[in-house]
Write a protein that holds these residues in place. Structure first.
Motif, PDB file in Angstrom:
ATOM      1  N   PHE A  33      -5.875 -10.389   1.211  1.00  0.00           N
ATOM      2  CA  PHE A  33      -5.687  -9.409   2.274  1.00  0.00           C
ATOM      3  C   PHE A  33      -4.255  -8.874   2.251  1.00  0.00           C
ATOM      4  O   PHE A  33      -3.300  -9.646   2.335  1.00  0.00           O
ATOM      5  N   PRO A  34      -4.091  -7.552   2.128  1.00  0.00           N
ATOM      6  CA  PRO A  34      -2.737  -6.984   2.097  1.00  0.00           C
ATOM      7  C   PRO A  34      -2.129  -6.894   3.492  1.00  0.00           C
ATOM      8  O   PRO A  34      -2.846  -6.849   4.491  1.00  0.00           O
ATOM      9  N   THR A  35      -0.814  -6.863   3.529  1.00  0.00           N
ATOM     10  CA  THR A  35      -0.119  -6.782   4.818  1.00  0.00           C
ATOM     11  C   THR A  35       0.766  -5.536   4.860  1.00  0.00           C
ATOM     12  O   THR A  35       1.988  -5.620   4.984  1.00  0.00           O
ATOM     13  N   PHE A  36       0.124  -4.404   4.701  1.00  0.00           N
ATOM     14  CA  PHE A  36       0.771  -3.106   4.844  1.00  0.00           C
ATOM     15  C   PHE A  36       1.809  -2.880   3.742  1.00  0.00           C
ATOM     16  O   PHE A  36       1.479  -2.330   2.696  1.00  0.00           O
ATOM     17  N   TYR A  37       3.036  -3.319   3.934  1.00  0.00           N
ATOM     18  CA  TYR A  37       4.089  -3.089   2.950  1.00  0.00           C
ATOM     19  C   TYR A  37       3.969  -4.007   1.738  1.00  0.00           C
ATOM     20  O   TYR A  37       4.555  -3.742   0.696  1.00  0.00           O
ATOM     21  N   SER A  38       3.251  -5.093   1.896  1.00  0.00           N
ATOM     22  CA  SER A  38       3.111  -6.079   0.823  1.00  0.00           C
ATOM     23  C   SER A  38       1.655  -6.216   0.399  1.00  0.00           C
ATOM     24  O   SER A  38       0.740  -6.050   1.206  1.00  0.00           O
ATOM     25  N   ARG A  39       1.445  -6.530  -0.870  1.00  0.00           N
ATOM     26  CA  ARG A  39       0.100  -6.739  -1.390  1.00  0.00           C
ATOM     27  C   ARG A  39      -0.384  -8.164  -1.118  1.00  0.00           C
ATOM     28  O   ARG A  39      -1.521  -8.497  -1.428  1.00  0.00           O
ATOM     29  N   ALA A  81      -9.734  -3.177   2.818  1.00  0.00           N
ATOM     30  CA  ALA A  81      -8.287  -3.373   2.739  1.00  0.00           C
ATOM     31  C   ALA A  81      -7.795  -3.020   1.336  1.00  0.00           C
ATOM     32  O   ALA A  81      -8.139  -3.689   0.361  1.00  0.00           O
ATOM     33  N   ASN A  82      -7.008  -1.969   1.265  1.00  0.00           N
ATOM     34  CA  ASN A  82      -6.509  -1.462  -0.015  1.00  0.00           C
ATOM     35  C   ASN A  82      -5.012  -1.752  -0.140  1.00  0.00           C
ATOM     36  O   ASN A  82      -4.215  -1.236   0.646  1.00  0.00           O
ATOM     37  N   PRO A  83      -4.603  -2.551  -1.109  1.00  0.00           N
ATOM     38  CA  PRO A  83      -3.180  -2.899  -1.233  1.00  0.00           C
ATOM     39  C   PRO A  83      -2.314  -1.680  -1.551  1.00  0.00           C
ATOM     40  O   PRO A  83      -2.746  -0.756  -2.242  1.00  0.00           O
ATOM     41  N   ILE A  84      -1.109  -1.692  -1.046  1.00  0.00           N
ATOM     42  CA  ILE A  84      -0.142  -0.646  -1.357  1.00  0.00           C
ATOM     43  C   ILE A  84       0.084  -0.601  -2.873  1.00  0.00           C
ATOM     44  O   ILE A  84       0.067  -1.644  -3.535  1.00  0.00           O
ATOM     45  N   PRO A  85       0.260   0.590  -3.468  1.00  0.00           N
ATOM     46  CA  PRO A  85       0.573   0.658  -4.906  1.00  0.00           C
ATOM     47  C   PRO A  85       1.780  -0.220  -5.239  1.00  0.00           C
ATOM     48  O   PRO A  85       2.768  -0.247  -4.494  1.00  0.00           O
ATOM     49  N   GLU A  86       1.685  -0.933  -6.348  1.00  0.00           N
ATOM     50  CA  GLU A  86       2.701  -1.933  -6.698  1.00  0.00           C
ATOM     51  C   GLU A  86       4.122  -1.391  -6.707  1.00  0.00           C
ATOM     52  O   GLU A  86       5.063  -2.071  -6.286  1.00  0.00           O
ATOM     53  N   VAL A 132     -13.555   1.970   7.425  1.00  0.00           N
ATOM     54  CA  VAL A 132     -12.131   2.275   7.551  1.00  0.00           C
ATOM     55  C   VAL A 132     -11.389   1.703   6.344  1.00  0.00           C
ATOM     56  O   VAL A 132     -11.528   0.519   6.031  1.00  0.00           O
ATOM     57  N   VAL A 133     -10.630   2.558   5.690  1.00  0.00           N
ATOM     58  CA  VAL A 133      -9.795   2.113   4.576  1.00  0.00           C
ATOM     59  C   VAL A 133      -8.356   2.034   5.066  1.00  0.00           C
ATOM     60  O   VAL A 133      -7.804   3.025   5.560  1.00  0.00           O
ATOM     61  N   SER A 134      -7.763   0.866   4.964  1.00  0.00           N
ATOM     62  CA  SER A 134      -6.376   0.694   5.400  1.00  0.00           C
ATOM     63  C   SER A 134      -5.688  -0.308   4.485  1.00  0.00           C
ATOM     64  O   SER A 134      -6.342  -1.026   3.732  1.00  0.00           O
ATOM     65  N   SER A 135      -4.377  -0.358   4.577  1.00  0.00           N
ATOM     66  CA  SER A 135      -3.626  -1.360   3.811  1.00  0.00           C
ATOM     67  C   SER A 135      -3.493  -2.634   4.641  1.00  0.00           C
ATOM     68  O   SER A 135      -2.400  -3.153   4.873  1.00  0.00           O
ATOM     69  N   GLY A 136      -4.645  -3.102   5.100  1.00  0.00           N
ATOM     70  CA  GLY A 136      -4.679  -4.295   5.941  1.00  0.00           C
ATOM     71  C   GLY A 136      -4.191  -3.981   7.338  1.00  0.00           C
ATOM     72  O   GLY A 136      -4.492  -2.925   7.897  1.00  0.00           O
TER      73      GLY A 136
END
Length: 222
Positions: free
Chosen positions: A104-110, A143-148, A71-75
């Protein structure tokens, strides 16, 4: 009407002919049944804040422990208790990796301050091969961070989340309605910025998932 479908609601939705949006738990279950190895989502569910009072823990975590899926998610959604969610995943044997990041990213934040092992699509393929070799059950969470350019400041988001939580308590919401209410409130408080971020991160997660899928297929692991 479209209902929220976790794993437990799949038989209900099928029996009644209902339309539903699947959670990560239901998607993981259905993906494994149809031999889909990788899928992308925005953020997984997890341990809710104030869990000591509500005992609100997403079924996503249990399902990830049971399914052989990537599963790929933004954390996890930042409205949750991120540290407890990571601990829960560790207890359940879910491997958590960061896509080209060690945090570990937290959805809206990297950012989160929680360190994890970095990886890329090539290494994920090797890890999957080793996992199969030893017959180890459980998902791999990438866990893939949101684009900066779409990131929302962590502290700003915390202010909005706390405002949304206070409003939720005032209206007395519990259970399934909690997450949709909070996310909707954050869209309102952020003047739509959180929605734009949500769209951007799911697109990027789909990109990463496709890279992983391609690498897995090229190594005969699909």
């Amino acid at each position: 009407d479209v209902i929220k479908v976790s794993t437990r609601e799949i038989p209900l939705a099928v029996a009644k002919g209902l339309s539903g949006g699947t959670t990560v738990s239901a998607t993981s279950f259905l993906a494994e049944k149809t031999n889909i190895k990788v899928f992308a989502t925005g953020g997984i569910g997890g341990v809710h804040r104030e869990v000591n009072e509500t005992f609100d823990i997403s079924r996503d975590l249990e399902e990830l422990a049971e399914r052989d899926i990537i599963v790929v998610s933004s954390g996890v959604k930042s409205i949750l208790d991120v540290e407890k969610t990571i601990e829960y995943l560790e207890t359940k044997g879910v491997l958590v990796l960061g896509y080209k990041t060690d945090e570990f990213p937290t959805f809206y934040s990297r950012k989160s301050g929680i360190k994890i092992d970095p990886t890329d699509e090539f290494e994920v393929s090797k890890i999957l091969r080793a996992k199969k070799l030893f017959n180890i059950k459980g998902a791999i969470l990438v866990a893939n961070p949101i684009p900066e350019e779409f990131e929302i400041d962590y502290n700003t988001m915390e202010i909005w989340i706390n405002e949304a939580l206070d409003e939720m308590k005032k209206v007395g919401l519990k259970g399934k309605s909690v997450t949709p209410f909070i996310l909707s409130k954050i869209v309102e408080l952020s003047k739509g910025k959180s929605l734009q971020a949500n769209i951007a991160l799911i697109k990027d997660n789909a990109r990463v998932a496709s890279l992983i899928s391609k690498e897995i297929a090229s190594n005969g692991l699909d």
